[in-house]
Design an enzyme around this catalytic site. Structure first.
Site, PDB file in Angstrom:
ATOM      1  CG  ASP A 134      -5.648  -2.912  -3.811  1.00 24.63           C
ATOM      2  OD1 ASP A 134      -6.693  -2.417  -3.356  1.00 24.63           O
ATOM      3  OD2 ASP A 134      -4.505  -2.589  -3.432  1.00 24.63           O
TER       4      ASP A 134
ATOM      5  CG  HIS B 268     -50.194  19.078   5.856  1.00 22.25           C
ATOM      6  ND1 HIS B 268     -49.764  20.301   5.405  1.00 22.25           N
ATOM      7  CD2 HIS B 268     -49.141  18.213   5.661  1.00 22.25           C
ATOM      8  CE1 HIS B 268     -48.520  20.202   4.969  1.00 22.25           C
ATOM      9  NE2 HIS B 268     -48.123  18.944   5.103  1.00 22.25           N
TER      10      HIS B 268
ATOM     11  CD  GLU C 249      -8.556   2.771   1.079  1.00 24.94           C
ATOM     12  OE1 GLU C 249      -8.996   2.863  -0.079  1.00 24.94           O
ATOM     13  OE2 GLU C 249      -7.405   3.148   1.397  1.00 24.94           O
ATOM     14  CG  HIS C 250      -7.326  -1.434   2.074  1.00 27.94           C
ATOM     15  ND1 HIS C 250      -6.761  -0.234   1.667  1.00 27.94           N
ATOM     16  CD2 HIS C 250      -8.040  -1.891   1.019  1.00 27.94           C
ATOM     17  CE1 HIS C 250      -7.107   0.002   0.409  1.00 27.94           C
ATOM     18  NE2 HIS C 250      -7.883  -0.981  -0.004  1.00 27.94           N
TER      19      HIS C 250
ATOM     20  CG  HIS D 160      -1.474   2.662  -3.679  1.00 25.67           C
ATOM     21  ND1 HIS D 160      -1.908   2.518  -4.964  1.00 25.67           N
ATOM     22  CD2 HIS D 160      -1.932   1.578  -2.998  1.00 25.67           C
ATOM     23  CE1 HIS D 160      -2.600   1.389  -5.077  1.00 25.67           C
ATOM     24  NE2 HIS D 160      -2.622   0.799  -3.906  1.00 25.67           N
TER      25      HIS D 160
ATOM     26  CD  GLN E 169      -2.902  -0.892  -0.092  1.00 23.69           C
ATOM     27  OE1 GLN E 169      -3.508   0.147  -0.313  1.00 23.69           O
ATOM     28  NE2 GLN E 169      -2.953  -1.933  -0.920  1.00 23.69           N
TER      29      GLN E 169
END
Length: 424
Positions: free
Chosen positions: A351, A410, A317-318, A252, A249
């Site tokens: 992924d 109403h 996230e992961h 990235h 990761q």
């Protein structure tokens, strides 16, 4: 009490205000000048003078013929896996109609969004899977028009593999434009690009800020990025597995947040050493090392229960859990974008190829939302049908409540159904 074996650097004050202003200027220019603004920004940011924004069928066929057969096979394999999972998700969303009380029929319909814009980032690597993750769930949902926007390479064309992945995933239109300007075009339209109803897909901070600014004019999936991974490990975990998972990761982006949470101090120090060893042979070490240095953390806890608490507070996230009897503990973890159970379930599989979506919540958003799925592209809407028996059931309560609220219009709307006339 937690202890930090490695702490991330203090994050400096954000340049968010400048980013907001710059993106706003781009969006306004695209709204005003359309295609010419897109071409201007493509030349300015990508170094390409482009004539046709929309990719032709001839260009797609050329790309299909130009990539290696094994690559095409791999693209098709991952498409089938993502498609199968998205279709399985779709089957869980059902329509129904039920008589809730006598004469009152309530129902639910599941309707696809009509048009979706799928943003596929460029950047350091050709992200084939990003096209698949944004397009395939929308196609499985039944979206009738999917428009892909992705920046050209320095050669002036979209990377052939990205183009093939987008086409084979089900994109109806593909445009060679990236950045905040692409988001503006998808939201507001230009002479060439028709506006969509919702925008999906990851991107850099300019893309994310543009999505934030157009949200409301169109829907968006979520504001994702930079990437995050958190590994929870105990003494049974393999040190080399953990190091590869964190560095996978980290490569990235230099802003990637990579975390190890463990109750075993020896493991923590061994992972720290193994990461340094692996960085010496990693071809993407320039980015991965910067991310690890800046945003890497190793957190030592007293026991598994504390590891769980720390993890749920971070809401990564992961989330990759590498502990003994992992399946027995999965329900203790409640805040994550996607959960990876056991040493043989690395994030890289999701992924790329296993079928779950990798467009996931970051920055703690996993505390209140999940990631992109087939439901991202569906509207779950309700309807009601009331017959005369139902009127007798509902109207008296509705009349009294409307009176209490002072909403006489109403009250009359309910009253005329019950009595055939309205009172003064």
């Amino acid at each position: 009490m937690v202890k930090y074996i490695k702490q991330m650097e203090e994050i400096q004050a954000s340049e968010g205000r400048n980013l907001e202003q710059n993106v706003s200027a781009i969006i306004n220019n695209v709204r005003k000048n359309g295609d010419s603004a897109l071409k201007e920004y493509t030349e300015k940011f990508d170094g390409i003078a482009i004539q046709d924004l929309r990719v032709s069928s001839e260009e797609i066929q050329k790309a299909m013929k130009g990539i290696p057969a094994t690559l095409l096979e791999d693209i098709k394999f991952s498409i089938e896996r993502i498609k199968a999972f998205a279709e399985a998700q779709r089957r869980t969303l059902t329509e129904f109609e039920q008589e809730m009380i006598p004469g009152v029929y309530l129902g639910q319909k599941v309707i696809p969004i009509e048009s979706v814009g799928a943003y596929v980032p460029g950047g350091r690597y050709p992200l084939l899977s990003s096209a698949q993750m944004a397009v395939i769930p929308a196609k499985a949902a039944g979206v009738s028009n999917i428009r892909v926007a992705t920046p050209p390479t320095k050669d002036g064309v979209i990377h052939p593999a990205v183009l093939c992945a987008a086409h084979l995933s089900g994109a109806d239109e593909i445009y060679s434009v990236g950045g905040a300007q692409a988001i503006a075009a998808l939201a507001y339209g230009t002479e060439t690009i028709k506006p969509v109803n919702k925008i999906s897909g990851p991107g850099n901070r300019f893309v994310t800020e543009a999505k934030r600014q157009v949200n409301g004019t169109v829907g968006i999936d979520l504001l994702a990025g930079p990437s995050e991974v958190l590994v929870v490990a105990d003494k049974s975990a393999k040190v080399d597995f953990i190091a590869t998972d964190l560095l996978a990761q980290a490569e990235h982006d230099i802003e990637t947040h990579v975390v190890l949470v463990t109750d075993n101090e020896a493991l923590a120090h061994n992972v720290l050493e193994e990461i340094e060893n692996q960085l010496t042979t990693l071809s993407t070490a320039e980015v991965a090392r910067a991310a690890w240095s800046k945003r890497g953390q190793i957190i030592l806890t007293e026991n598994l229960e504390e590891s769980v608490k720390v993890t749920n507070d971070i809401a990564p996230e992961h989330l990759h859990v590498q502990i003994e009897n992992v399946y027995d503990h999965k329900d203790k973890f409640t805040n994550y974008g996607s959960l990876f159970l056991g040493g043989n379930s690395p994030v890289v599989f999701a992924d790329k190829v296993c079928g779950t979506n990798h467009i996931l919540p970051t920055k703690g958003a996993a505390k209140y939302t999940g990631g992109v799925w087939v439901g991202t592209f569906l509207k779950v809407v309700t309807y009601q049908k009331v017959d005369e028996t139902g009127v007798q059931q509902l109207a008296p309560h509705c009349i009294r409540q409307s009176d209490r609220e002072g909403l006489i219009g109403h009250r009359r709307s309910a009253e005329i159904r019950l009595n055939g006339k309205i009172s003064l």
